[in-house]
Design a protein around this motif. Structure first.
Motif, PDB file in Angstrom:
ATOM      1  N   GLU A  37      26.665 -10.194  30.107  1.00 52.45           N
ATOM      2  CA  GLU A  37      26.440 -10.570  28.710  1.00 52.45           C
ATOM      3  C   GLU A  37      27.694 -10.342  27.874  1.00 52.45           C
ATOM      4  O   GLU A  37      27.959 -11.068  26.917  1.00 52.45           O
ATOM      5  N   ARG A  38      28.463  -9.333  28.246  1.00 46.56           N
ATOM      6  CA  ARG A  38      29.690  -8.997  27.522  1.00 46.56           C
ATOM      7  C   ARG A  38      30.848  -8.985  28.513  1.00 46.56           C
ATOM      8  O   ARG A  38      30.716  -8.497  29.635  1.00 46.56           O
ATOM      9  N   ASP A  39      31.984  -9.543  28.118  1.00 43.78           N
ATOM     10  CA  ASP A  39      33.148  -9.584  29.012  1.00 43.78           C
ATOM     11  C   ASP A  39      33.533  -8.187  29.486  1.00 43.78           C
ATOM     12  O   ASP A  39      33.474  -7.222  28.722  1.00 43.78           O
ATOM     13  N   LEU A  40      33.938  -8.099  30.741  1.00 42.81           N
ATOM     14  CA  LEU A  40      34.481  -6.858  31.280  1.00 42.81           C
ATOM     15  C   LEU A  40      36.003  -6.895  31.094  1.00 42.81           C
ATOM     16  O   LEU A  40      36.662  -7.840  31.514  1.00 42.81           O
ATOM     17  N   ARG A  41      36.527  -5.846  30.467  1.00 43.68           N
ATOM     18  CA  ARG A  41      37.943  -5.865  30.109  1.00 43.68           C
ATOM     19  C   ARG A  41      38.729  -4.705  30.714  1.00 43.68           C
ATOM     20  O   ARG A  41      39.933  -4.793  30.855  1.00 43.68           O
ATOM     21  N   ARG A  42      38.044  -3.607  31.044  1.00 39.28           N
ATOM     22  CA  ARG A  42      38.753  -2.397  31.444  1.00 39.28           C
ATOM     23  C   ARG A  42      38.372  -1.988  32.864  1.00 39.28           C
ATOM     24  O   ARG A  42      37.289  -2.313  33.361  1.00 39.28           O
ATOM     25  N   ASP A  43      39.275  -1.208  33.476  1.00 42.16           N
ATOM     26  CA  ASP A  43      39.019  -0.698  34.825  1.00 42.16           C
ATOM     27  C   ASP A  43      37.706   0.084  34.893  1.00 42.16           C
ATOM     28  O   ASP A  43      36.944  -0.036  35.851  1.00 42.16           O
ATOM     29  N   ASP A  44      37.448   0.907  33.851  1.00 43.38           N
ATOM     30  CA  ASP A  44      36.258   1.754  33.890  1.00 43.38           C
ATOM     31  C   ASP A  44      34.968   0.965  33.674  1.00 43.38           C
ATOM     32  O   ASP A  44      33.870   1.513  33.746  1.00 43.38           O
ATOM     33  N   GLU A  45      35.072  -0.344  33.409  1.00 48.85           N
ATOM     34  CA  GLU A  45      33.916  -1.228  33.394  1.00 48.85           C
ATOM     35  C   GLU A  45      33.793  -1.989  34.720  1.00 48.85           C
ATOM     36  O   GLU A  45      32.689  -2.177  35.246  1.00 48.85           O
ATOM     37  N   LEU A  46      34.930  -2.379  35.254  1.00 50.35           N
ATOM     38  CA  LEU A  46      34.937  -3.196  36.469  1.00 50.35           C
ATOM     39  C   LEU A  46      34.493  -2.420  37.698  1.00 50.35           C
ATOM     40  O   LEU A  46      33.650  -2.891  38.481  1.00 50.35           O
TER      41      LEU A  46
END
Length: 360
Positions: A252-261
């Motif tokens: 739903e929301r773009d993944l932008r950071r390592d700690d999200e990916l």
């Protein structure tokens, strides 16, 4: 002398959308898309009313809504689709044990030696379609021919709720004028490569020697050489082994950071491993799929000598494949992980202590 094969290809008409219209009378005759209407949604299936506006499966929901402002989105109910599919396959089983499912709504049937005496494959296909409609309220289209390739082509020829027969000896002439882009087994990229070589139709494909096709298309050349002549020796395979197990998610929301990916990839890997464990299988190849916000897509794979032994090993491999893509050049909207080159863990148990990272 071998009997001429009698192959039927059954394809349900707008299956998911038709189930929704069947179960909700207010949706009948209206443009329906199965999927999510959110910005990150994707159309899983579209009714024929929606298709008239250019709405297609795999289309972003925002694009579909733009093409058809009156489009009605319905969330998918896969448990219902699976139950209806089981009903449909029970109908098939009355006529032959040789059934090769391609998906919930599509299958090949070999009725060369049917369980019920009928005068022809055409008559069997008509009975099957009538039984499906009577028992599920849904319509199906059928193609009848002497091989799988032609039967699948034929099922598209009278859609929806139609039937078409390509009799023995007519295959070569039937495919001659058709664009190669419409051939099952020739995707958009291969069709473009063929077009660049001056191959636009079945007749054009037939003019190519096998040596030329091998030079340009490798091991697929023999298949292409055959279908240009209306030939396809592939049998209907009731127990065709699964080639891969995977899972992907559009966020739903773009993944932008390592700690999200990394956590997102771990969740996907755990889901894939759970599916593998349920089937008592594992695989030697791990593939990472990543789609950026601009819809550019990348895949990265790594293969091992031995099957993946654990969820942890699968997570580590997926993370390893992601690492060279960081830092991100742009935000990510979709991640996916797949295990392929499958093998039974019951037959060849993996070594639990194996650390795959030592082989990467």
């Amino acid at each position: 002398m071998k009997p001429v094969r009698r192959i039927i290809h059954i394809d349900m008409d707008a299956f998911y959308a038709s189930v929704e219209q069947r179960d909700a009378p207010e949706l009948r005759g209206r443009p329906v898309a199965v999927g999510r209407s959110q910005e990150r949604g994707v159309v899983a299936a579209a009714s024929y009313e929606a298709r008239k506006f250019g709405v297609r499966s795999a289309m972003p929901s925002v694009v579909a809504q733009r093409k058809c402002p009156e489009l009605i989105f319905v969330p998918p109910r896969f448990e219902v689709y699976r139950a209806v599919s089981a009903q449909i396959h029970a109908v098939f089983a009355r006529y032959t044990p040789l059934i090769q499912p391609l998906s919930l709504d599509e299958a090949y049937l070999d009725v060369t030696d049917p369980l019920l005496p009928r005068p022809s494959a055409t008559a069997i296909a008509q009975e099957i379609r009538a039984a499906i409609h009577a028992e599920t309220g849904l319509t199906a289209s059928a193609g009848v021919s002497y091989n799988k390739f032609l039967a699948k082509l034929a099922s598209d020829y009278r859609k929806p709720n139609g039937q078409f027969v390509i009799p023995p000896g007519a295959g070569e002439a039937f495919v001659a004028d058709l664009p190669v882009s419409s051939f099952h087994g020739i995707g958009p990229a291969t069709a473009a490569r063929m077009n660049a070589l001056g191959i636009y139709t079945g007749a054009d494909l037939r003019t190519q020697t096998l040596d030329i096709l091998v030079r340009h298309f490798g091991k697929a050349a023999t298949f292409y050489y055959g279908i240009a002549r209306g030939e396809d020796p592939r049998p209907v395979e009731p127990h065709r082994p699964r080639k891969s197990i995977g899972k992907e998610t559009t966020y739903e929301r773009d993944l932008r950071r390592d700690d999200e990916l990394y956590p997102a990839l771990t969740t996907l890997a755990q889901s894939v491993w759970h599916a593998c464990s349920k089937r008592h299988t594992s695989g030697r190849t791990v593939t990472l799929k990543l789609r950026y916000v601009n819809f550019q897509q990348l895949t990265r794979s790594h293969s091992f000598t031995d099957p993946i032994p654990s969820a942890t090993a699968l997570e580590e491999t997926a993370h390893f494949l992601l690492r060279p893509l960081l830092p991100l050049s742009r935000p990510v909207r979709l991640l996916g992980t797949t295990v392929s080159s499958l093998t039974s863990t019951e037959e060849s148990p993996a070594t639990e202590q194996l650390s795959l990272l030592s082989h990467l």
